[in-house]
Scaffold this motif. Structure first.
Motif, PDB file in Angstrom:
ATOM      1  N   VAL A 293      53.930  35.637  30.077  1.00 41.53           N
ATOM      2  CA  VAL A 293      53.079  36.813  30.244  1.00 41.53           C
ATOM      3  C   VAL A 293      51.603  36.468  30.377  1.00 41.53           C
ATOM      4  CG1 VAL A 293      52.279  38.931  29.121  1.00 41.53           C
ATOM      5  CG2 VAL A 293      54.711  38.343  29.094  1.00 41.53           C
ATOM      6  N   PHE A 294      51.102  35.605  29.538  1.00 43.98           N
ATOM      7  CA  PHE A 294      49.657  35.369  29.510  1.00 43.98           C
ATOM      8  C   PHE A 294      49.093  34.889  30.845  1.00 43.98           C
ATOM      9  CE2 PHE A 294      48.738  34.871  24.660  1.00 43.98           C
ATOM     10  CZ  PHE A 294      49.268  36.130  24.459  1.00 43.98           C
ATOM     11  N   PRO A 295      49.746  33.954  31.568  1.00 40.33           N
ATOM     12  CA  PRO A 295      49.211  33.559  32.876  1.00 40.33           C
ATOM     13  C   PRO A 295      49.119  34.718  33.864  1.00 40.33           C
ATOM     14  CG  PRO A 295      50.803  31.937  32.109  1.00 40.33           C
ATOM     15  CD  PRO A 295      50.915  33.117  31.186  1.00 40.33           C
ATOM     16  N   VAL A 296      50.070  35.663  33.782  1.00 40.02           N
ATOM     17  CA  VAL A 296      50.024  36.840  34.645  1.00 40.02           C
ATOM     18  C   VAL A 296      48.831  37.712  34.284  1.00 40.02           C
ATOM     19  CG1 VAL A 296      51.207  38.991  35.251  1.00 40.02           C
ATOM     20  CG2 VAL A 296      52.508  36.852  35.052  1.00 40.02           C
ATOM     21  N   VAL A 297      48.663  37.965  33.004  1.00 40.76           N
ATOM     22  CA  VAL A 297      47.569  38.812  32.525  1.00 40.76           C
ATOM     23  C   VAL A 297      46.221  38.213  32.921  1.00 40.76           C
ATOM     24  CG1 VAL A 297      46.420  39.636  30.429  1.00 40.76           C
ATOM     25  CG2 VAL A 297      48.901  39.826  30.648  1.00 40.76           C
ATOM     26  N   GLU A 298      46.070  36.916  32.739  1.00 42.93           N
ATOM     27  CA  GLU A 298      44.800  36.260  33.067  1.00 42.93           C
ATOM     28  C   GLU A 298      44.525  36.307  34.569  1.00 42.93           C
ATOM     29  OE1 GLU A 298      44.938  32.358  31.309  1.00 42.93           O
ATOM     30  OE2 GLU A 298      45.504  33.197  29.356  1.00 42.93           O
ATOM     31  N   ALA A 299      45.550  36.100  35.392  1.00 43.62           N
ATOM     32  CA  ALA A 299      45.364  36.144  36.843  1.00 43.62           C
ATOM     33  C   ALA A 299      44.928  37.527  37.294  1.00 43.62           C
ATOM     34  CB  ALA A 299      46.653  35.732  37.548  1.00 43.62           C
ATOM     35  N   LEU A 300      45.547  38.581  36.746  1.00 40.00           N
ATOM     36  CA  LEU A 300      45.182  39.937  37.142  1.00 40.00           C
ATOM     37  C   LEU A 300      43.764  40.277  36.686  1.00 40.00           C
ATOM     38  CD1 LEU A 300      48.509  41.884  36.498  1.00 40.00           C
ATOM     39  CD2 LEU A 300      47.638  40.932  38.642  1.00 40.00           C
ATOM     40  N   ALA A 301      43.374  39.794  35.517  1.00 44.35           N
ATOM     41  CA  ALA A 301      42.004  40.010  35.060  1.00 44.35           C
ATOM     42  C   ALA A 301      41.008  39.376  36.024  1.00 44.35           C
ATOM     43  CB  ALA A 301      41.818  39.449  33.656  1.00 44.35           C
ATOM     44  N   LEU A 302      41.363  38.204  36.525  1.00 45.11           N
ATOM     45  CA  LEU A 302      40.474  37.466  37.427  1.00 45.11           C
ATOM     46  C   LEU A 302      40.560  37.949  38.875  1.00 45.11           C
ATOM     47  CD1 LEU A 302      41.160  33.916  35.970  1.00 45.11           C
ATOM     48  CD2 LEU A 302      38.978  35.141  35.853  1.00 45.11           C
ATOM     49  N   GLY A 303      41.536  38.813  39.174  1.00 49.89           N
ATOM     50  CA  GLY A 303      41.678  39.310  40.534  1.00 49.89           C
ATOM     51  C   GLY A 303      42.348  38.337  41.469  1.00 49.89           C
ATOM     52  N   THR A 304      43.153  37.418  40.923  1.00 49.05           N
ATOM     53  CA  THR A 304      43.887  36.456  41.739  1.00 49.05           C
ATOM     54  C   THR A 304      45.371  36.795  41.712  1.00 49.05           C
ATOM     55  OG1 THR A 304      44.149  34.918  39.880  1.00 49.05           O
ATOM     56  CG2 THR A 304      42.194  34.651  41.263  1.00 49.05           C
ATOM     57  N   SER A 305      46.120  36.193  42.634  1.00 46.19           N
ATOM     58  CA  SER A 305      47.555  36.458  42.696  1.00 46.19           C
ATOM     59  C   SER A 305      48.238  35.893  41.463  1.00 46.19           C
ATOM     60  CB  SER A 305      48.159  35.832  43.951  1.00 46.19           C
ATOM     61  OG  SER A 305      47.614  36.429  45.116  1.00 46.19           O
ATOM     62  N   PRO A 306      49.028  36.710  40.775  1.00 47.07           N
ATOM     63  CA  PRO A 306      49.689  36.234  39.558  1.00 47.07           C
ATOM     64  C   PRO A 306      50.924  35.404  39.881  1.00 47.07           C
ATOM     65  CG  PRO A 306      50.344  38.479  39.981  1.00 47.07           C
ATOM     66  CD  PRO A 306      49.338  38.130  41.046  1.00 47.07           C
ATOM     67  N   PRO A 307      51.467  34.687  38.894  1.00 37.61           N
ATOM     68  CA  PRO A 307      52.751  34.007  39.098  1.00 37.61           C
ATOM     69  C   PRO A 307      53.812  34.987  39.583  1.00 37.61           C
ATOM     70  CG  PRO A 307      51.748  33.298  37.036  1.00 37.61           C
ATOM     71  CD  PRO A 307      50.900  34.419  37.560  1.00 37.61           C
ATOM     72  N   GLN A 308      54.793  34.486  40.331  1.00 38.39           N
ATOM     73  CA  GLN A 308      55.763  35.352  41.003  1.00 38.39           C
ATOM     74  C   GLN A 308      56.645  36.131  40.044  1.00 38.39           C
ATOM     75  OE1 GLN A 308      57.915  32.979  43.852  1.00 38.39           O
ATOM     76  NE2 GLN A 308      56.149  32.775  45.211  1.00 38.39           N
ATOM     77  N   VAL A 309      56.643  35.767  38.769  1.00 33.03           N
ATOM     78  CA  VAL A 309      57.446  36.508  37.803  1.00 33.03           C
ATOM     79  C   VAL A 309      56.987  37.964  37.706  1.00 33.03           C
ATOM     80  CG1 VAL A 309      56.018  35.917  35.803  1.00 33.03           C
ATOM     81  CG2 VAL A 309      58.462  36.378  35.493  1.00 33.03           C
ATOM     82  N   ALA A 310      55.723  38.218  38.058  1.00 31.30           N
ATOM     83  CA  ALA A 310      55.214  39.591  38.168  1.00 31.30           C
ATOM     84  C   ALA A 310      55.277  39.984  39.637  1.00 31.30           C
ATOM     85  CB  ALA A 310      53.789  39.679  37.655  1.00 31.30           C
ATOM     86  N   GLU A 311      56.123  40.933  39.965  1.00 30.65           N
ATOM     87  CA  GLU A 311      56.412  41.269  41.355  1.00 30.65           C
ATOM     88  C   GLU A 311      55.538  42.422  41.838  1.00 30.65           C
ATOM     89  OE1 GLU A 311      60.545  42.172  41.411  1.00 30.65           O
ATOM     90  OE2 GLU A 311      61.167  40.157  40.798  1.00 30.65           O
ATOM     91  N   LEU A 312      54.883  42.230  42.978  1.00 36.80           N
ATOM     92  CA  LEU A 312      54.087  43.282  43.599  1.00 36.80           C
ATOM     93  C   LEU A 312      55.018  44.336  44.177  1.00 36.80           C
ATOM     94  CD1 LEU A 312      51.291  44.334  44.479  1.00 36.80           C
ATOM     95  CD2 LEU A 312      51.572  42.999  46.585  1.00 36.80           C
ATOM     96  N   GLN A 313      54.781  45.602  43.838  1.00 33.20           N
ATOM     97  CA  GLN A 313      55.654  46.690  44.254  1.00 33.20           C
ATOM     98  C   GLN A 313      55.216  47.293  45.592  1.00 33.20           C
ATOM     99  OE1 GLN A 313      58.506  47.319  42.045  1.00 33.20           O
ATOM    100  NE2 GLN A 313      57.569  45.310  41.763  1.00 33.20           N
ATOM    101  N   THR A 314      56.156  47.992  46.233  1.00 28.12           N
ATOM    102  CA  THR A 314      55.844  48.651  47.501  1.00 28.12           C
ATOM    103  C   THR A 314      55.095  49.958  47.289  1.00 28.12           C
ATOM    104  OG1 THR A 314      58.010  49.734  47.463  1.00 28.12           O
ATOM    105  CG2 THR A 314      57.830  47.646  48.658  1.00 28.12           C
ATOM    106  N   GLU A 315      55.065  50.459  46.077  1.00 33.97           N
ATOM    107  CA  GLU A 315      54.247  51.622  45.732  1.00 33.97           C
ATOM    108  C   GLU A 315      53.069  51.150  44.897  1.00 33.97           C
ATOM    109  OE1 GLU A 315      56.497  55.546  45.007  1.00 33.97           O
ATOM    110  OE2 GLU A 315      57.832  53.988  44.230  1.00 33.97           O
ATOM    111  N   PRO A 316      51.913  51.772  45.063  1.00 38.87           N
ATOM    112  CA  PRO A 316      51.632  52.924  45.908  1.00 38.87           C
ATOM    113  C   PRO A 316      51.640  52.565  47.393  1.00 38.87           C
ATOM    114  CG  PRO A 316      49.599  52.096  44.978  1.00 38.87           C
ATOM    115  CD  PRO A 316      50.699  51.316  44.321  1.00 38.87           C
ATOM    116  N   CYS A 317      51.848  53.579  48.224  1.00 39.09           N
ATOM    117  CA  CYS A 317      51.955  53.358  49.654  1.00 39.09           C
ATOM    118  C   CYS A 317      51.499  54.602  50.400  1.00 39.09           C
ATOM    119  CB  CYS A 317      53.396  53.001  50.035  1.00 39.09           C
ATOM    120  SG  CYS A 317      54.604  54.248  49.510  1.00 39.09           S
ATOM    121  N   GLY A 318      51.373  54.486  51.714  1.00 38.92           N
ATOM    122  CA  GLY A 318      50.937  55.603  52.530  1.00 38.92           C
ATOM    123  C   GLY A 318      51.855  55.792  53.719  1.00 38.92           C
ATOM    124  N   GLY A 319      51.636  56.863  54.468  1.00 39.24           N
ATOM    125  CA  GLY A 319      52.412  57.121  55.671  1.00 39.24           C
ATOM    126  C   GLY A 319      53.600  58.035  55.441  1.00 39.24           C
TER     127      GLY A 319
END
Length: 331
Positions: A293-319
């Motif tokens: 968890v901690f590497p993910v939390v630190e990456a998101l705080a820094l605005g960088t891509s987190p380890p793949q264990v945290a998956e980017l979702q398709t929502e929110p979305c538009g269209g």
């Protein structure tokens, strides 16, 4: 890195509010030192507000907001890592938390507007600690981070971890009724963690009235997100698919509304198969997985891509396709 929309330039008009003037670094650190000294008289050992500075105002300051019934130390490891990168870090103690006398019952005195004002005052102090403000909060701290994101335009990034926007496993009507009922009935308290033998005066637990007030603030953030563009420049959600304490879908709903207002928003999730608790920052001995968890939390705080264990979702979305999917989704 994150999905978002581009706004037209904002034209400054006559009579617009004057820019907020940041307090001096010395004034802020003196104020926080006074707060720490006061807390030492009634807060459990190790429970005081934490401030990590490089003795000058830095280009960035990280504000880390702990969860309900927890303490600033919840974020101390992450805070130390961010501090090592050259930034100032402020980890304030939430109102009524960690008090030596009746620690669990004290949480029942928490009020939603008090938490919102606490968030405002925290940002007022952060302005003197760094040029760019980044806020991160977990659970109750995540709701406060959401309140801050909604109303503070000088916040660069707000990271909401398992925010208590609404209660888990309940529909909206049930969750709303729970908040009203818990606020009116006698307070019920329960300890929910083993007593720490090194500081037996500190007990973690829950209080129905305190939790109701946290959820009331969550509802206020949710309601404001319908019609008001958030102030913060970027909002990131980190959700836990296995979480039954708070509502996953309510958090996604707020993320979508902010996105629809043109904000930059991203949602990441931990899969249920990881079996993480609601408090994803929990230590390993209590069911957490800090190495994951901690590497993910630190990456998101820094605005960088987190380890793949945290998956980017398709929502929110538009269209249209997204709107169709949302309209017929089964929550």
């Amino acid at each position: 890195m994150f999905a978002g929309c581009v706004h037209a330039p904002v034209v400054e008009q006559a009579g617009a509010p004057a820019p907020v003037v940041a307090p001096s670094f010395d004034d802020v650190t003196a104020s926080i030192a006074q707060r720490q000294a006061a807390e030492d008289s009634f807060v459990v050992a190790g429970g005081r507000t934490i401030l990590l500075t490089h003795h000058v105002r830095t280009p960035r300051v990280f504000v880390l907001l702990h969860g309900f019934s927890d303490l600033p130390e919840q974020f101390v490891v992450v805070g130390q890592h961010l501090y090592a990168g050259g930034d100032n870090v402020y980890i304030p103690r939430l109102p009524h938390h960690g008090e030596r006398r009746a620690p669990v019952r004290s949480l029942g005195r928490v009020r939603a507007q008090e938490l919102a004002r606490f968030g405002d005052s925290t940002i007022a102090l952060a302005r003197g600690l760094g040029d760019t403000i980044i806020v991160m909060g977990l659970s109750a701290g995540g709701v406060i981070a959401g309140s801050i994101a909604q109303s503070h335009g000088d916040v660069q990034r707000a990271v909401l971890i398992a925010p208590a926007i609404a209660a888990g496993t309940l529909n909206d009507d049930q969750a709303h009724g729970l908040v009203i009922l818990a606020a009116k009935l006698p307070d019920i308290t329960r300890t929910n963690a083993p007593i720490d033998s090194t500081r037996p005066e500190y007990q973690q637990g829950i209080t129905t009235r305190g939790l109701a007030q946290v959820l009331l603030l969550g509802q206020q953030v949710r309601d404001l997100s319908k019609d008001q563009t958030p102030g913060a420049k970027e909002m990131i959600f980190l959700l836990n698919e296995a979480d039954r304490t708070v509502s996953y879908q309510a958090a996604v709903e707020v993320a979508q509304r902010w996105f629809d207002h043109g904000a930059r928003v991203g949602v990441y999730k931990f899969r249920a198969s990881l079996k993480l608790p609601h408090n994803v920052m929990e230590i390993d001995a209590r069911g957490g997985n800090v190495g994951l968890v901690f590497p993910v939390v630190e990456a998101l705080a820094l605005g960088t891509s987190p380890p793949q264990v945290a998956e980017l979702q398709t929502e929110p979305c538009g269209g249209l396709l997204c709107a169709f999917k949302r309209a017929f989704r089964k929550d």
